[in-house]
Design a protein around this motif. Sequence first.
Motif, short mmCIF file in Angstrom:
data_model
loop_
_atom_site.label_atom_id
_atom_site.label_comp_id
_atom_site.label_asym_id
_atom_site.label_seq_id
_atom_site.Cartn_x
_atom_site.Cartn_y
_atom_site.Cartn_z
N MET A 1 0.84 -1.19 0.00
CA MET A 1 0.00 0.00 0.00
C MET A 1 0.88 1.25 0.00
O MET A 1 1.87 1.33 0.71
CB MET A 1 -0.89 -0.01 1.25
CG MET A 1 -1.92 1.08 1.23
SD MET A 1 -3.18 0.80 2.48
CE MET A 1 -2.80 2.13 3.58
N MET A 2 0.51 2.21 -0.84
CA MET A 2 1.28 3.46 -0.92
C MET A 2 0.98 4.38 0.25
O MET A 2 -0.11 4.36 0.81
CB MET A 2 0.95 4.19 -2.22
CG MET A 2 1.66 3.64 -3.42
SD MET A 2 1.55 4.76 -4.82
CE MET A 2 -0.06 4.34 -5.45
N ASN A 3 1.97 5.20 0.58
CA ASN A 3 1.78 6.21 1.62
C ASN A 3 0.79 7.26 1.15
O ASN A 3 0.76 7.63 -0.02
CB ASN A 3 3.11 6.91 1.92
CG ASN A 3 4.08 6.02 2.64
OD1 ASN A 3 3.70 5.24 3.49
ND2 ASN A 3 5.35 6.13 2.29
N LEU A 4 0.01 7.77 2.10
CA LEU A 4 -0.92 8.85 1.80
C LEU A 4 -0.19 10.18 1.93
O LEU A 4 0.43 10.45 2.96
CB LEU A 4 -2.12 8.82 2.74
CG LEU A 4 -3.13 9.96 2.56
CD1 LEU A 4 -3.78 9.91 1.18
CD2 LEU A 4 -4.20 9.91 3.65
N CYS A 5 -0.28 11.00 0.90
CA CYS A 5 0.26 12.37 0.94
C CYS A 5 -0.92 13.32 0.92
O CYS A 5 -1.64 13.42 -0.07
CB CYS A 5 1.18 12.64 -0.25
SG CYS A 5 1.84 14.33 -0.24
N GLY A 6 -1.13 14.01 2.04
CA GLY A 6 -2.18 15.01 2.12
C GLY A 6 -1.68 16.34 1.59
O GLY A 6 -0.52 16.70 1.81
N ILE A 7 -2.54 17.05 0.89
CA ILE A 7 -2.17 18.35 0.31
C ILE A 7 -3.24 19.38 0.66
O ILE A 7 -4.43 19.11 0.58
CB ILE A 7 -2.04 18.27 -1.23
CG1 ILE A 7 -1.02 17.20 -1.64
CG2 ILE A 7 -1.63 19.64 -1.80
CD1 ILE A 7 -0.95 16.98 -3.15
N ASP A 8 -2.78 20.56 1.04
CA ASP A 8 -3.69 21.69 1.28
C ASP A 8 -2.93 22.98 1.01
O ASP A 8 -1.70 22.98 0.92
CB ASP A 8 -4.24 21.67 2.71
CG ASP A 8 -5.52 22.49 2.85
OD1 ASP A 8 -6.05 23.02 1.85
OD2 ASP A 8 -6.01 22.61 3.99
N GLU A 9 -3.68 24.07 0.88
CA GLU A 9 -3.05 25.36 0.59
C GLU A 9 -3.52 26.41 1.58
O GLU A 9 -4.52 26.24 2.27
CB GLU A 9 -3.33 25.80 -0.84
CG GLU A 9 -4.58 26.60 -1.06
CD GLU A 9 -5.86 25.80 -1.09
OE1 GLU A 9 -6.87 26.31 -0.57
OE2 GLU A 9 -5.87 24.68 -1.62
N ALA A 10 -2.77 27.50 1.62
CA ALA A 10 -3.14 28.69 2.39
C ALA A 10 -2.87 29.90 1.52
O ALA A 10 -1.84 29.96 0.84
CB ALA A 10 -2.33 28.77 3.68
N GLY A 11 -3.79 30.85 1.54
CA GLY A 11 -3.58 32.07 0.79
C GLY A 11 -4.23 32.08 -0.57
O GLY A 11 -3.81 32.81 -1.46
N ARG A 12 -5.27 31.32 -0.74
CA ARG A 12 -5.95 31.27 -2.03
C ARG A 12 -6.75 32.54 -2.30
O ARG A 12 -6.80 33.02 -3.42
CB ARG A 12 -6.87 30.05 -2.03
CG ARG A 12 -7.46 29.70 -3.35
CD ARG A 12 -8.13 28.36 -3.15
NE ARG A 12 -8.81 27.91 -4.32
CZ ARG A 12 -9.36 26.72 -4.42
NH1 ARG A 12 -9.29 25.88 -3.42
NH2 ARG A 12 -9.98 26.38 -5.50
#
Length: 183
Positions: A1-12
Motif C-alpha cells: 500500500m502506498m503512503n498517503l500524501c495530504g495536500i492543502d493550501e493557504a492564501g488562495r
Amino acid sequence: MMNLCGIDEAGRGPLAGPLYIAGVILNEPIAGLGDSKKLSEKKREALFDEIQAKSRFHISRFDAAQIDKLGISACLAAGLREIMSMIGEADYLYDGNSTFGVSGLRTLVKADATIPEVSAASILAKVSRDREMVELALFYPQYGFEGHKGYGSAAHIEAIRRYGHCEIHRKTFKLKALQPTLF
C-alpha cells in the motif's frame, strides 16, 4: 500500500501576499492535528515543528506577481505538480473539490478537518504563509498585514483606499468595495 500524501493550501483568497501549498506524508502519528483555521496560532506553531520532524513534506510558494501573471488556478495546478514531483510515488489527497486539471490525485472537501496528513499540510501551508505576512508587515507597516494576513478585512480595504496597492498586492484580484460607484 502506498503512503498517503495530504495536500492543502493557504492564501488562495487574500488580496495580498503569497500562496502556499504543502504536501505531507506522516512518518508517525501526531496528536492534536486538525483544520489549521480552527487551531490557535500557538497550537499551529507548536505542531509546525513536530510535523516537519515527523514527516516527509514539500512546500510550494507563489508570490503575488506570479499569481497575477498566471492566475490562481494555474498556480495551484503548478504547486500540485511540484509537490507530486518532489514527493514521488504516493496516494495523493487534496483538500477541496477540484484537481485543477492535475491527474493522479483525489479530492475530498473538508479533508483538512478529518484526514491527519491533510491537516498537517494545512498547518505547514498556513504557518509558512502567516510567518511571511508578519515579516512583510515590517516593510509595509501602513497595511497591518500582521493582523489580517492580506485578507479583505475592513482595515485592509481602508488601507488600500488610503495608500493604494503595494508590491505584494494581487493587482488582478478585484474587490467590489474598491470599485468606483456609478451615479
